[in-house]
Design an enzyme around this catalytic site. Structure first.
Site, mmCIF file in Angstrom:
data_model
loop_
_atom_site.group_PDB
_atom_site.id
_atom_site.type_symbol
_atom_site.label_atom_id
_atom_site.label_comp_id
_atom_site.label_asym_id
_atom_site.label_seq_id
_atom_site.Cartn_x
_atom_site.Cartn_y
_atom_site.Cartn_z
ATOM 1 N N ALA A 13 0.825 -1.211 0.000
ATOM 2 C CA ALA A 13 0.000 0.000 0.000
ATOM 3 C C ALA A 13 0.857 1.258 0.000
ATOM 4 O O ALA A 13 0.605 2.202 -0.768
ATOM 5 C CB ALA A 13 -0.944 0.002 1.203
ATOM 6 N N GLU A 32 9.442 3.084 6.642
ATOM 7 C CA GLU A 32 9.099 1.697 6.943
ATOM 8 C C GLU A 32 9.779 1.279 8.243
ATOM 9 O O GLU A 32 10.987 1.471 8.424
ATOM 10 C CB GLU A 32 9.549 0.786 5.795
ATOM 11 C CG GLU A 32 9.606 -0.689 6.101
ATOM 12 C CD GLU A 32 8.290 -1.261 6.610
ATOM 13 O OE1 GLU A 32 8.346 -2.128 7.506
ATOM 14 O OE2 GLU A 32 7.196 -0.841 6.143
ATOM 15 N N ARG A 105 3.992 -12.526 -3.162
ATOM 16 C CA ARG A 105 3.827 -11.176 -2.612
ATOM 17 C C ARG A 105 5.147 -10.404 -2.626
ATOM 18 O O ARG A 105 5.174 -9.208 -2.937
ATOM 19 C CB ARG A 105 3.278 -11.261 -1.181
ATOM 20 C CG ARG A 105 3.098 -9.914 -0.498
ATOM 21 C CD ARG A 105 2.432 -10.071 0.858
ATOM 22 N NE ARG A 105 1.044 -10.469 0.705
ATOM 23 C CZ ARG A 105 0.019 -9.625 0.633
ATOM 24 N NH1 ARG A 105 0.233 -8.324 0.682
ATOM 25 N NH2 ARG A 105 -1.211 -10.061 0.510
ATOM 26 N N TYR A 216 -2.394 -22.052 -5.887
ATOM 27 C CA TYR A 216 -2.166 -21.445 -7.202
ATOM 28 C C TYR A 216 -0.668 -21.257 -7.427
ATOM 29 O O TYR A 216 0.121 -21.208 -6.480
ATOM 30 C CB TYR A 216 -2.908 -20.115 -7.355
ATOM 31 C CG TYR A 216 -2.678 -19.096 -6.258
ATOM 32 C CD1 TYR A 216 -1.583 -18.241 -6.284
ATOM 33 C CD2 TYR A 216 -3.577 -18.969 -5.197
ATOM 34 C CE1 TYR A 216 -1.389 -17.288 -5.294
ATOM 35 C CE2 TYR A 216 -3.396 -18.026 -4.200
ATOM 36 C CZ TYR A 216 -2.295 -17.192 -4.260
ATOM 37 O OH TYR A 216 -2.107 -16.251 -3.270
ATOM 38 N N ASP A 309 -4.749 -1.624 4.235
ATOM 39 C CA ASP A 309 -5.294 -2.243 5.442
ATOM 40 C C ASP A 309 -5.488 -1.260 6.584
ATOM 41 O O ASP A 309 -6.280 -1.514 7.491
ATOM 42 C CB ASP A 309 -4.382 -3.382 5.913
ATOM 43 C CG ASP A 309 -4.506 -4.623 5.044
ATOM 44 O OD1 ASP A 309 -5.453 -4.694 4.235
ATOM 45 O OD2 ASP A 309 -3.655 -5.529 5.176
#
Length: 406
Positions: A13, A32, A105, A216, A309
């Site tokens: 995000a 971060e 990810r 997947y 989120d």
């Protein structure tokens, strides 16, 4: 003078917001808290509503090099293994103008991070944003970096610091997220380590009683991401350390994890049991969240925007958590294009008005999907019958995949 914004959180995000706003002519600085970026999380699915944005950002070719492009999404019975219906996601390019992809990810994050660095986003790691304040003409982060408290002022600020966002708690005062009663167990296995009959380049959703498994391909199809999502409770020790378990990489003892998986998959068909037995190094992730968004105020407060989120945590049952964060970033940049310091708060309000209803709808649909995937009794019988009869028509989500800001 170029407008600037500071962003708390260097996940998908936050980096997406930095990349998108720099492309809109802003200066963006990301803080971060982690000392370094590492491979956290597992797989993500990106529908055409998201890949359309990444292509517009010039990332389509890079995405092709690291993603897998499944042909179909197979809805299966956990107990019999029967394929109840197939959504031909390979047709997304024709139907929606952009592909449906699956990838790791960390690969998605790395793709965004590389593009952000190339376009001039400043990223600082080991930098904890403790507080946000604002005045009539600026927003300020209090950041603890290298053991020193620093103040960073900008035209706007963005809270992209995740489901446990301390900035959200400061801005909205609505407390901590709560445990949803669902736990995700995830593993990553090389396809070459699987017997031939268990390898797959498609998405499968095995629906059972109070649990389901999704698998997947990721990393160009070389690996299979396997996730079991089960309804359960946390042990007392787990509940006390709930926030610590939000690292994506939490682990219990192998014996305890296997016992919990065995309970969740009781009655599962042999192929699914074989797939789960072929996986190891299971990580768990207790799913925590909030009610669906109630208004635009959860997306913007004066000179501060909330995205991803921090604004709208989602259960993964529609595979849109990362997708909605990227949509947020794209919409935010569109509203900040050509903005001035004076009208920037108004532009943030327009962003919030444009996004909150869609995010609330996706949150609610994800909850609904969870009930459907985990159905028991007559509801389960009706679900299976409906899938057999209606197939792809029941599985497709045009309002989601067909979305385009323009």
């Amino acid at each position: 003078m170029t407008n600037s914004l500071v962003i708390a959180g260097g996940g998908i995000a936050g980096i997406a917001a930095g990349l998108a706003t720099v492309r809109a002519g802003w200066q963006a600085t990301v803080f971060e808290r982690a000392p370094e970026f590492s491979e956290v999380g597992a797989g993500v699915q990106l529908g055409p509503n998201v890949t359309r944005i990444l292509q517009a950002w010039g990332l389509g070719d890079a995405l092709k090099r690291m993603a897998a492009f499944p042909s179909g999404l197979h809805a299966r019975s956990m107990t019999t293994g029967e394929v109840l219906a197939v959504l031909p996601v390979k047709d997304a390019i024709t139907t929606y103008g952009a592909p449906y992809v699956t990838l790791h990810r960390a690969d998605l994050h790395g793709l965004l991070l590389q593009a952000a660095a190339r376009d001039g986003v400043q990223v600082h790691s080991d930098a904890v944003v403790n507080k946000v304040s604002q005045s009539a003409d600026e927003a300020v982060f209090d950041v603890m970096q290298h053991g020193q408290l620093q103040h960073h002022a900008a035209t706007l600020a963005v809270a992209a610091d995740g489901v446990w966002s301390p900035l959200r708690q400061q801005l909205l005062g609505d407390g901590l997220p709560t445990f949803t009663g669902h736990i995700a167990y995830r593993a990553l296995v090389a396809q070459t380590n699987l017997p031939a009959h268990l390898r797959s380049q498609d998405v499968s959703v095995w629906m059972g009683s109070q649990a389901h498994v999704v698998s997947y391909p990721v990393r160009g199809g070389d690996y299979l991401n396997v996730v079991c999502l089960a309804e359960g409770r946390l042990l007392d020790d787990d509940a006390k350390g709930l926030q610590a378990l939000q690292t994506w990489n939490a682990q219990k003892s192998e014996a305890q994890t296997l016992a919990e998986l065995h309970h969740a998959l009781r009655g599962a068909c042999a192929p699914l049991k074989d797939l789960m037995a072929a996986c190891n190094d299971w990580r768990l992730w207790p799913l925590c969240g909030r009610p669906a968004m109630q208004g635009a105020h959860e997306h913007a407060q004066g000179r501060v925007a909330l995205v991803g989120d921090a604004a709208h945590p989602m259960l993964p049952y529609l595979a849109q958590g990362a997708g909605m964060a990227i949509e947020d970033a794209d919409e935010l940049a569109a509203h900040l294009l050509g903005a001035t310091s004076a009208n920037a708060p108004e532009r943030l309000q327009q962003f919030a008005d444009a996004r909150w209803l869609r995010n609330a709808r996706v949150q609610a649909r994800a909850v609904r999907n969870g009930r459907i995937f985990h159905a028991t009794g007559p509801v389960r019988v009706g679900r299976d019958m409906g899938l057999r009869l209606m197939g792809a028509r029941l599985m497709d989500v045009p309002w989601l995949y067909g979305y385009s800001r323009t």
